[in-house]
Design a protein around this motif. Structure first.
Motif, PDB file in Angstrom:
ATOM      1  N   ALA A 160      -6.791  -6.732  15.619  1.00  0.00           N
ATOM      2  CA  ALA A 160      -8.170  -6.802  15.142  1.00  0.00           C
ATOM      3  C   ALA A 160      -8.354  -5.994  13.853  1.00  0.00           C
ATOM      4  O   ALA A 160      -8.993  -6.457  12.902  1.00  0.00           O
ATOM      5  CB  ALA A 160      -9.122  -6.292  16.223  1.00  0.00           C
ATOM      6  N   THR A 161      -7.772  -4.811  13.804  1.00  0.00           N
ATOM      7  CA  THR A 161      -7.917  -3.976  12.615  1.00  0.00           C
ATOM      8  C   THR A 161      -7.166  -4.576  11.439  1.00  0.00           C
ATOM      9  O   THR A 161      -7.668  -4.600  10.304  1.00  0.00           O
ATOM     10  CB  THR A 161      -7.441  -2.538  12.885  1.00  0.00           C
ATOM     11  N   LEU A 162      -5.971  -5.086  11.692  1.00  0.00           N
ATOM     12  CA  LEU A 162      -5.206  -5.726  10.625  1.00  0.00           C
ATOM     13  C   LEU A 162      -5.938  -6.963  10.108  1.00  0.00           C
ATOM     14  O   LEU A 162      -6.015  -7.188   8.896  1.00  0.00           O
ATOM     15  CB  LEU A 162      -3.801  -6.083  11.098  1.00  0.00           C
ATOM     16  N   ALA A 163      -6.520  -7.740  10.999  1.00  0.00           N
ATOM     17  CA  ALA A 163      -7.300  -8.917  10.581  1.00  0.00           C
ATOM     18  C   ALA A 163      -8.473  -8.496   9.708  1.00  0.00           C
ATOM     19  O   ALA A 163      -8.761  -9.135   8.683  1.00  0.00           O
ATOM     20  CB  ALA A 163      -7.778  -9.695  11.803  1.00  0.00           C
ATOM     21  N   ALA A 164      -9.155  -7.403  10.076  1.00  0.00           N
ATOM     22  CA  ALA A 164     -10.276  -6.912   9.270  1.00  0.00           C
ATOM     23  C   ALA A 164      -9.796  -6.437   7.896  1.00  0.00           C
ATOM     24  O   ALA A 164     -10.444  -6.692   6.878  1.00  0.00           O
ATOM     25  CB  ALA A 164     -10.995  -5.784  10.012  1.00  0.00           C
ATOM     26  N   LEU A 165      -8.644  -5.768   7.877  1.00  0.00           N
ATOM     27  CA  LEU A 165      -8.086  -5.310   6.603  1.00  0.00           C
ATOM     28  C   LEU A 165      -7.736  -6.491   5.713  1.00  0.00           C
ATOM     29  O   LEU A 165      -8.048  -6.497   4.513  1.00  0.00           O
ATOM     30  CB  LEU A 165      -6.842  -4.456   6.847  1.00  0.00           C
ATOM     31  N   LEU A 166      -7.094  -7.504   6.281  1.00  0.00           N
ATOM     32  CA  LEU A 166      -6.711  -8.674   5.485  1.00  0.00           C
ATOM     33  C   LEU A 166      -7.934  -9.444   5.002  1.00  0.00           C
ATOM     34  O   LEU A 166      -7.934  -9.990   3.895  1.00  0.00           O
ATOM     35  CB  LEU A 166      -5.753  -9.561   6.275  1.00  0.00           C
ATOM     36  N   GLN A 167      -8.988  -9.475   5.797  1.00  0.00           N
ATOM     37  CA  GLN A 167     -10.243 -10.105   5.370  1.00  0.00           C
ATOM     38  C   GLN A 167     -10.834  -9.332   4.183  1.00  0.00           C
ATOM     39  O   GLN A 167     -11.263  -9.924   3.195  1.00  0.00           O
ATOM     40  CB  GLN A 167     -11.246 -10.153   6.531  1.00  0.00           C
ATOM     41  N   PHE A 168     -10.836  -8.012   4.290  1.00  0.00           N
ATOM     42  CA  PHE A 168     -11.315  -7.176   3.184  1.00  0.00           C
ATOM     43  C   PHE A 168     -10.471  -7.430   1.935  1.00  0.00           C
ATOM     44  O   PHE A 168     -10.998  -7.542   0.828  1.00  0.00           O
ATOM     45  CB  PHE A 168     -11.252  -5.693   3.589  1.00  0.00           C
ATOM     46  N   TYR A 169      -9.163  -7.546   2.110  1.00  0.00           N
ATOM     47  CA  TYR A 169      -8.249  -7.801   0.998  1.00  0.00           C
ATOM     48  C   TYR A 169      -8.567  -9.143   0.330  1.00  0.00           C
ATOM     49  O   TYR A 169      -8.557  -9.250  -0.900  1.00  0.00           O
ATOM     50  CB  TYR A 169      -6.817  -7.764   1.508  1.00  0.00           C
ATOM     51  N   ARG A 170      -8.853 -10.163   1.117  1.00  0.00           N
ATOM     52  CA  ARG A 170      -9.206 -11.471   0.539  1.00  0.00           C
ATOM     53  C   ARG A 170     -10.503 -11.386  -0.262  1.00  0.00           C
ATOM     54  O   ARG A 170     -10.633 -12.012  -1.309  1.00  0.00           O
ATOM     55  CB  ARG A 170      -9.343 -12.529   1.638  1.00  0.00           C
ATOM     56  N   GLN A 171     -11.466 -10.610   0.237  1.00  0.00           N
ATOM     57  CA  GLN A 171     -12.769 -10.525  -0.405  1.00  0.00           C
ATOM     58  C   GLN A 171     -12.784  -9.583  -1.602  1.00  0.00           C
ATOM     59  O   GLN A 171     -13.483  -9.826  -2.581  1.00  0.00           O
ATOM     60  CB  GLN A 171     -13.831 -10.064   0.604  1.00  0.00           C
ATOM     61  N   ARG A 172     -12.021  -8.484  -1.516  1.00  0.00           N
ATOM     62  CA  ARG A 172     -12.070  -7.460  -2.566  1.00  0.00           C
ATOM     63  C   ARG A 172     -10.673  -6.922  -2.857  1.00  0.00           C
ATOM     64  O   ARG A 172     -10.389  -5.761  -2.607  1.00  0.00           O
ATOM     65  CB  ARG A 172     -13.007  -6.351  -2.131  1.00  0.00           C
ATOM     66  N   PRO A 173      -9.791  -7.774  -3.367  1.00  0.00           N
ATOM     67  CA  PRO A 173      -8.407  -7.348  -3.574  1.00  0.00           C
ATOM     68  C   PRO A 173      -8.265  -6.150  -4.516  1.00  0.00           C
ATOM     69  O   PRO A 173      -7.482  -5.235  -4.244  1.00  0.00           O
ATOM     70  CB  PRO A 173      -7.714  -8.594  -4.130  1.00  0.00           C
ATOM     71  N   ALA A 174      -9.000  -6.138  -5.611  1.00  0.00           N
ATOM     72  CA  ALA A 174      -8.854  -5.036  -6.579  1.00  0.00           C
ATOM     73  C   ALA A 174      -9.268  -3.708  -5.951  1.00  0.00           C
ATOM     74  O   ALA A 174      -8.621  -2.681  -6.175  1.00  0.00           O
ATOM     75  CB  ALA A 174      -9.676  -5.314  -7.830  1.00  0.00           C
ATOM     76  N   THR A 175     -10.312  -3.719  -5.162  1.00  0.00           N
ATOM     77  CA  THR A 175     -10.766  -2.492  -4.502  1.00  0.00           C
ATOM     78  C   THR A 175      -9.699  -1.975  -3.549  1.00  0.00           C
ATOM     79  O   THR A 175      -9.369  -0.783  -3.564  1.00  0.00           O
ATOM     80  CB  THR A 175     -12.081  -2.750  -3.730  1.00  0.00           C
ATOM     81  N   LEU A 176      -9.138  -2.851  -2.736  1.00  0.00           N
ATOM     82  CA  LEU A 176      -8.142  -2.411  -1.762  1.00  0.00           C
ATOM     83  C   LEU A 176      -6.868  -1.935  -2.460  1.00  0.00           C
ATOM     84  O   LEU A 176      -6.284  -0.906  -2.069  1.00  0.00           O
ATOM     85  CB  LEU A 176      -7.833  -3.517  -0.761  1.00  0.00           C
TER      86      LEU A 176
END
Length: 133
Positions: A90-106
């Motif tokens: 679940a946490t990895l899925a949330a991280l990857l979702q964040f990465y898709r939405q805001r790659p430069a930030t991550l």
């Protein structure tokens, strides 16, 4: 605004515990995008633009943290998505979702945290050297 304010604390803790570099983040992104795909390590290295001599150590670290699975067949190493627990998944899925939405930030956050760890490591040697004089 601090770049860390834009990412949930749970994801920052996950990064601190599990992701040391952009290379590891890219491996997780690729295997997470195709969770049923079995990657040959050399193909994963090419797709993530990681030196082929470095991919094995990244895979070993990520597997040790329970984020993916590796197997060896015919002298080759294969990798698949495979978080060890539902919580990690679940946490990895949330991280990857964040990465898709805001790659430069991550990416910036991962770089900043890696730089901070490197500085702390270097400072520890400076302190030790200074205390032994």
């Amino acid at each position: 605004m601090n770049s860390n304010e834009s990412i949930p604390d749970e994801l920052l803790r996950f990064l601190d515990s599990n992701v040391e570099s952009i290379e590891q983040l890219e491996i997780l992104r690729l295997v997470g995008e195709s969770p049923t795909k079995e990657w040959l390590d050399s193909d994963l290295a090419w797709a993530s633009q990681i030196r082929s001599d470095a991919i094995a150590s990244h895979l070993a670290v990520l597997e040790g943290r329970g984020l993916l699975k590796t197997s060896a067949r015919d002298g080759k190493t294969y990798c698949t998505y495979g978080p060890r627990t539902p919580e990690l998944e679940a946490t990895l899925a949330a991280l990857l979702q964040f990465y898709r939405q805001r790659p430069a930030t991550l990416i910036r956050i991962v770089y900043d945290r890696a730089d901070a760890r490197l500085k702390a490591f270097a400072d520890a040697f400076r302190l030790r050297k200074g205390s032994s004089s």
